[in-house]
Design an enzyme around this catalytic site. Structure first.
Site, PDB file in Angstrom:
ATOM      1  N   LYS A 175       0.870  -1.189   0.000  1.00 54.34           N
ATOM      2  CA  LYS A 175       0.000   0.000   0.000  1.00 54.34           C
ATOM      3  C   LYS A 175       0.902   1.233   0.000  1.00 54.34           C
ATOM      4  O   LYS A 175       1.440   1.631   1.020  1.00 54.34           O
ATOM      5  CB  LYS A 175      -0.869  -0.019   1.269  1.00 54.34           C
ATOM      6  CG  LYS A 175      -2.196   0.692   1.163  1.00 54.34           C
ATOM      7  CD  LYS A 175      -2.139   2.163   0.831  1.00 54.34           C
ATOM      8  CE  LYS A 175      -1.836   3.034   2.017  1.00 54.34           C
ATOM      9  NZ  LYS A 175      -1.706   4.473   1.638  1.00 54.34           N
ATOM     10  N   GLY A 227       6.841   6.073   7.784  1.00 55.73           N
ATOM     11  CA  GLY A 227       5.993   7.263   7.684  1.00 55.73           C
ATOM     12  C   GLY A 227       6.106   8.099   8.943  1.00 55.73           C
ATOM     13  O   GLY A 227       7.112   8.028   9.656  1.00 55.73           O
ATOM     14  N   SER A 228       5.059   8.863   9.204  1.00 60.49           N
ATOM     15  CA  SER A 228       5.098   9.789  10.341  1.00 60.49           C
ATOM     16  C   SER A 228       4.999   9.036  11.662  1.00 60.49           C
ATOM     17  O   SER A 228       4.502   7.908  11.725  1.00 60.49           O
ATOM     18  CB  SER A 228       3.942  10.774  10.230  1.00 60.49           C
ATOM     19  OG  SER A 228       2.717  10.087  10.371  1.00 60.49           O
ATOM     20  N   GLY A 232       2.610   5.918  12.551  1.00 65.11           N
ATOM     21  CA  GLY A 232       3.361   4.708  12.882  1.00 65.11           C
ATOM     22  C   GLY A 232       2.931   4.130  14.227  1.00 65.11           C
ATOM     23  O   GLY A 232       2.758   2.915  14.360  1.00 65.11           O
ATOM     24  N   GLU A 249       9.560   2.589  10.879  1.00 68.06           N
ATOM     25  CA  GLU A 249      10.571   3.594  10.549  1.00 68.06           C
ATOM     26  C   GLU A 249       9.845   4.930  10.564  1.00 68.06           C
ATOM     27  O   GLU A 249       8.994   5.170   9.712  1.00 68.06           O
ATOM     28  CB  GLU A 249      11.083   3.270   9.146  1.00 68.06           C
ATOM     29  CG  GLU A 249      12.518   3.500   8.893  1.00 68.06           C
ATOM     30  CD  GLU A 249      13.432   3.025   9.983  1.00 68.06           C
ATOM     31  OE1 GLU A 249      13.830   3.897  10.772  1.00 68.06           O
ATOM     32  OE2 GLU A 249      13.735   1.829  10.061  1.00 68.06           O
ATOM     33  N   CYS A 283      13.898  11.330   5.878  1.00 65.06           N
ATOM     34  CA  CYS A 283      13.911  10.991   7.319  1.00 65.06           C
ATOM     35  C   CYS A 283      15.290  11.244   7.894  1.00 65.06           C
ATOM     36  O   CYS A 283      15.439  11.497   9.078  1.00 65.06           O
ATOM     37  CB  CYS A 283      13.431   9.578   7.589  1.00 65.06           C
ATOM     38  SG  CYS A 283      13.549   8.472   6.215  1.00 65.06           S
ATOM     39  N   GLU A 381      10.054  17.376  14.460  1.00 65.05           N
ATOM     40  CA  GLU A 381      10.359  17.156  13.050  1.00 65.05           C
ATOM     41  C   GLU A 381       9.524  18.119  12.202  1.00 65.05           C
ATOM     42  O   GLU A 381       8.305  18.145  12.310  1.00 65.05           O
ATOM     43  CB  GLU A 381      10.051  15.716  12.664  1.00 65.05           C
ATOM     44  CG  GLU A 381      10.526  15.391  11.263  1.00 65.05           C
ATOM     45  CD  GLU A 381      10.305  13.927  10.878  1.00 65.05           C
ATOM     46  OE1 GLU A 381       9.192  13.428  11.099  1.00 65.05           O
ATOM     47  OE2 GLU A 381      11.250  13.315  10.357  1.00 65.05           O
TER      48      GLU A 381
HETATM   49  P1  ADP Z   1       2.585  11.552   5.686  1.00 60.53           P
HETATM   50  O1  ADP Z   1       1.617  12.383   6.460  1.00 60.53           O
HETATM   51  O2  ADP Z   1       3.951  12.093   5.703  1.00 60.53           O
HETATM   52  O3  ADP Z   1       2.119  11.125   4.337  1.00 60.53           O
HETATM   53  P2  ADP Z   1       1.760   9.171   7.054  1.00 60.53           P
HETATM   54  O4  ADP Z   1       2.457   8.537   8.189  1.00 60.53           O
HETATM   55  O5  ADP Z   1       0.404   9.707   7.298  1.00 60.53           O
HETATM   56  O6  ADP Z   1       2.782  10.234   6.524  1.00 60.53           O
HETATM   57  O7  ADP Z   1       1.666   8.171   5.836  1.00 60.53           O
HETATM   58  C1  ADP Z   1       2.533   7.088   5.626  1.00 60.53           C
HETATM   59  C2  ADP Z   1       1.742   5.930   5.064  1.00 60.53           C
HETATM   60  O8  ADP Z   1       0.817   5.478   6.044  1.00 60.53           O
HETATM   61  C3  ADP Z   1       0.896   6.283   3.843  1.00 60.53           C
HETATM   62  O9  ADP Z   1       0.930   5.209   2.930  1.00 60.53           O
HETATM   63  C4  ADP Z   1      -0.478   6.467   4.438  1.00 60.53           C
HETATM   64  O10 ADP Z   1      -1.528   6.264   3.527  1.00 60.53           O
HETATM   65  C5  ADP Z   1      -0.493   5.402   5.499  1.00 60.53           C
HETATM   66  N1  ADP Z   1      -1.476   5.617   6.587  1.00 60.53           N
HETATM   67  C6  ADP Z   1      -2.000   6.770   7.030  1.00 60.53           C
HETATM   68  N2  ADP Z   1      -2.843   6.555   8.061  1.00 60.53           N
HETATM   69  C7  ADP Z   1      -2.861   5.215   8.286  1.00 60.53           C
HETATM   70  C8  ADP Z   1      -3.512   4.343   9.229  1.00 60.53           C
HETATM   71  N3  ADP Z   1      -4.326   4.820  10.155  1.00 60.53           N
HETATM   72  N4  ADP Z   1      -3.270   3.028   9.151  1.00 60.53           N
HETATM   73  C9  ADP Z   1      -2.406   2.527   8.240  1.00 60.53           C
HETATM   74  N5  ADP Z   1      -1.772   3.282   7.331  1.00 60.53           N
HETATM   75  C10 ADP Z   1      -1.966   4.609   7.348  1.00 60.53           C
END
Ligand code: ADP
Length: 497
Positions: A175, A227-228, A232, A249, A283, A381
Site C-alpha cells: 500500500k 511514515g510519520s 506509525g 521507521e 527521514c 520534526e
Molecule cells: P505523511 O503524512 O507524511 O504522508 P503518514 O504517516 O500519514 O505520513 O503516511 C505514511 C503511510 O501510512 C501512507 O501510505 C499512508 O496512507 C499510510 N497511513 C495513514 N494513516 C494510516 C492508518 N491509520 N493506518 C495505516 N496506514 C496509514
C-alpha cells in the site's frame, strides 16, 4: 482533460477498486493532476491478501536461488527504466531528477543484494548435547506481509521492504502513499515483467483507511511501515493488538555537529545538502546544526551565502537544486513551524517564506540562528527545508544536545581530531553515525533505522532486513536410531558407538 487511470494489481491482474472510486495524484510543482488512482476499500485489501495467500503456497517452495533470479531480472529492468521512473517520480512528488535517479538506484542495488541472498540467507549449526544428534537454525518465511510506505522515497523505501520479503519466500500486499500511486504502479509493473508469479506481489492504492484495513486484516502476519510518528504509533498499536510483528521507521531530528577544528568547506557542503536536499523531506535530513562557538560565525556566514545560491524550481529542470514540498499540507506545516520559531525568539537569517513560482508548493531554504535547545524547532520534526542552528561550547555539550531529542535516526560530526571522532562514534545514540559526511547517503548493505522514537528496534537493509520478514526455525535431527535420554545415556551411547 483526460487522466491516466491507474489500477490496483491483485493476483496478477490490473483492476479497479471494487467501489470504482478514485483519487487524484498531483504534481506538486505545477498542481496538475497526473493520474487518478483506485480508492481501495477493505474488500479490495482482502482480495489482495487472499491472492497473496494463494500464491504463498508455491512461492515459499520455489527455491530461493530461483526467486533471486527474478529479483536480478527486476534489477536489470529497473536499470533500463531508471530515467523513465525518475522522471515520473519527480513529476509526482517533486524532488529533483538527480535525487529521483538516486532513489531508483537504491532499488537496483537492493534488488541485486537481496537477489544474492537467494544463495546465502545463512542460518547456522551449533554443537548439541547428544552424540548422535545434529542441530541447526534456519530462516523460514512468514506468509503474507503488508507494506505501508511514504511518498518521499517512493521506489527506494518500498524496495527496502519488498525485496527482502520476497527473497525470503513471503508474498506481499503493498500500500503506497496516496501522494505517489503512479510511481508505485510503474515500480510494480517492473516485477510483473521480471516474471514474478501472479499474486506474489499485490498493489492496492488508497489513503490511510486502506492502510488501516491492511493492518487489520488477520491473514497479514507482518506489517512494515515507514511514515510519520503519529501514524506509525497508531499502526503499531493496532497491529500489536492482533499479535503481529511490526517494523517501524518513523521520524527524525538529525544533527550535524561541527567542531572548531573541522574542515569548513566540507562542512558547508554537507550541511547544505543534508538540510536542503529533497527539500528537507528525508527521514535522515539534517534539521539541526550543532556548532562549536569558535567556528560558528565563519560557518554560518558561509552557509548563508551558499543557501542564497540554491535554485528553487521544478525538478525536471536540471539546473534546479531544490524542488517543491510534496503538497499543500506540507507547505502549511513548514510555514507554521517558521512562525513558531520566530515566536520562540529564533532569528531567520535566510529564507523563511514561500518561494513564489506562480504555482506549486515551494518554500525557500531557511536558516534559523539563535536556536535554543528547548525550542520546538530544535526538537520537533518539521520535514522541510529548515535548519536550526544551535551553538555549543564543546564536544560534550554537542553530544548531549544531539542525544536529547525524541528521535535517534542519523547524526554526523565534522572534526579533524581522531579522538573526538571516536568519542562521537561511541557516544552518539543514533542508529546511523557519520564522520565528516552529511546525515544522508546510507548504503543498502548496512542496517538502516533509528533508536528512541524513530522506530521499534527493527532495522531495514543489510542482513538485518531479513529479521522483519523471517521466522527462525530451529531443527534437531536425531540419528542414533534409538531412544536417547539426556546425560545418563551419553556414556552408554559413546561406549556402544
Ligand atoms: P505523511 O503524512 O507524511 O504522508 P503518514 O504517516 O500519514 O505520513 O503516511 C505514511 C503511510 O501510512 C501512507 O501510505 C499512508 O496512507 C499510510 N497511513 C495513514 N494513516 C494510516 C492508518 N491509520 N493506518 C495505516 N496506514 C496509514
Amino acid at each position: 482533460m483526460m487522466h491516466d487511470g491507474l489500477m490496483n494489481y491483485i493476483g496478477g491482474k490490473w483492476t479497479e477498486a471494487s467501489s470504482q472510486e478514485t483519487f487524484p495524484t498531483t504534481n506538486p510543482a505545477t498542481e496538475e493532476i497526473i493520474a487518478l488512482a483506485p480508492r481501495s476499500t477493505a474488500d479490495d485489501v482482502d482480495n489482495a491478501v487472499q491472492a497473496a495467500r494463494s500464491a504463498y503456497k508455491a512461492w515459499r517452495l520455489t527455491p530461493a536461488p530461483r526467486r533471486g533470479e527474478i529479483l536480478f531480472r527486476a534489477a536489470h529492468l529497473l536499470s533500463e527504466r531508471k530515467e523513465e521512473l525518475a522522471r515520473l517520480m519527480t513529476q509526482e512528488m517533486g524532488k529533483i531528477l538527480a535525487e529521483t535517479r538516486g532513489d531508483v538506484q537504491e532499488a537496483i542495488d537492493m534488488a541485486y543484494y537481496m537477489g544474492g541472498e537467494g544463495r546465502r540467507m545463512h542460518g547456522y549449526t551449533a554443537p548439541v548435547e547428544m552424540p548422535n544428534k545434529f542441530g541447526m537454525a534456519m530462516r523460514d518465511s512468514v506468509g503474507v506481509v503488508g507494506l505501508i510506505t511514504p511518498w518521499n522515497f517512493p521506489v527506494a523505501v518500498p524496495s527496502w521492504k519488498m525485496l527482502p520479503a520476497l527473497i525470503a519466500g513471503n508474498t506481499v500486499v503493498y500500500k503506497p502513499s496516496e501522494d505517489t500511486p503512479a510511481t508505485a504502479a510503474a515500480f510494480v509493473k517492473v516485477f510483473e515483467e521480471a516474471g514474478l508469479p501472479a499474486g506474489v506481489l499485490n498493489l492496492i492504492t488508497g489513503a490511510g483507511d486502506t492502510g488501516a484495513a491492511l493492518v487489520a486484516n488477520r491473514d497479514v502476519r507482518v506489517i512494515s511501515f515507514t511514515g510519520s510518528t503519529e501514524t506509525g504509533l497508531r499502526v503499531y498499536t493496532q497491529a500489536a493488538s492482533l499479535g503481529k510483528k511490526v517494523c517501524l521507521e518513523m521520524g527524525g531530528k538529525n544533527a550535524i555537529l561541527v567542531l572548531d577544528d573541522a574542515n569548513l568547506d566540507l562542512a558547508v557542503e554537507a550541511v547544505t545538502w543534508s538540510a536542503f536536499g529533497t527539500t528537507g523531506q528525508r527521514c535522515t535530513a539534517t534539521s539541526r546544526l550543532i556548532v562549536q562557538k569558535g567556528i560558528k560565525a565563519k560557518l554560518v556566514e558561509a552557509l548563508e551565502a551558499k543557501a542564497r545560491t540554491i535554485k528553487v524550481g521544478y525538478g525536471l529542470d536540471e539546473t534546479v537544486n531544490m524542488g517543491p514540498l510534496v503538497n499543500e499540507k506540507a507547505l502549511t506545516k513548514v510555514e507554521k513551524y517558521v512562525e513558531i520559531g520566530r515566536q520562540e525568539g529564533a532569528r531567520v537569517i535566510v529564507g523563511g517564506t514561500r518561494a513564489d513560482m506562480g504555482q506549486g508548493y515551494f518554500f525557500m531554504p531557511t536558516l534559523f540562528d539563535q536556536v535554543r535547545r528547548d525550542m520546538r524547532i530544535a526538537r520537533e520534526e518539521i520535514f522541510g527545508p529548515v535548519l536550526s542552528i544551535i551553538e555549543v561550547a564543546d564536544l560534550d555539550e554537542a553530544i548531549e544536545a544531539n542525544n536529547e531529542v525524541a528521535y535517534g535516526l542519523s547524526s554526523s560530526i565534522f572534526t579533524e581530531n581522531v579522538n573526538a571522532a571516536f568519542r562521537a562514534i561511541r557516544d552518539l545514540t543514533t542508529g546511523i553515525v557519520y564522520i565528516n559526511h552529511g546525515t544522508t547517503g546510507a548504503e543498502i548493505q548496512f542496517p538502516f533505522g533509528g533508536t528512541r522514537g524513530t522506530g521499534n528496534g527493527m532495522r531495514e537493509a543489510g542482513q538485518a532486513a531479513l529479521d522483519s520478514f523471517t521466522e527462525w526455525k530451529s531443527v534437531y535431527i536425531d540419528y542414533s536410531g534409538r531412544l536417547q535420554r539426556a546425560q545418563i545415556d551419553t556414556e552408554a551411547i559413546l561406549r556402544d558407538s
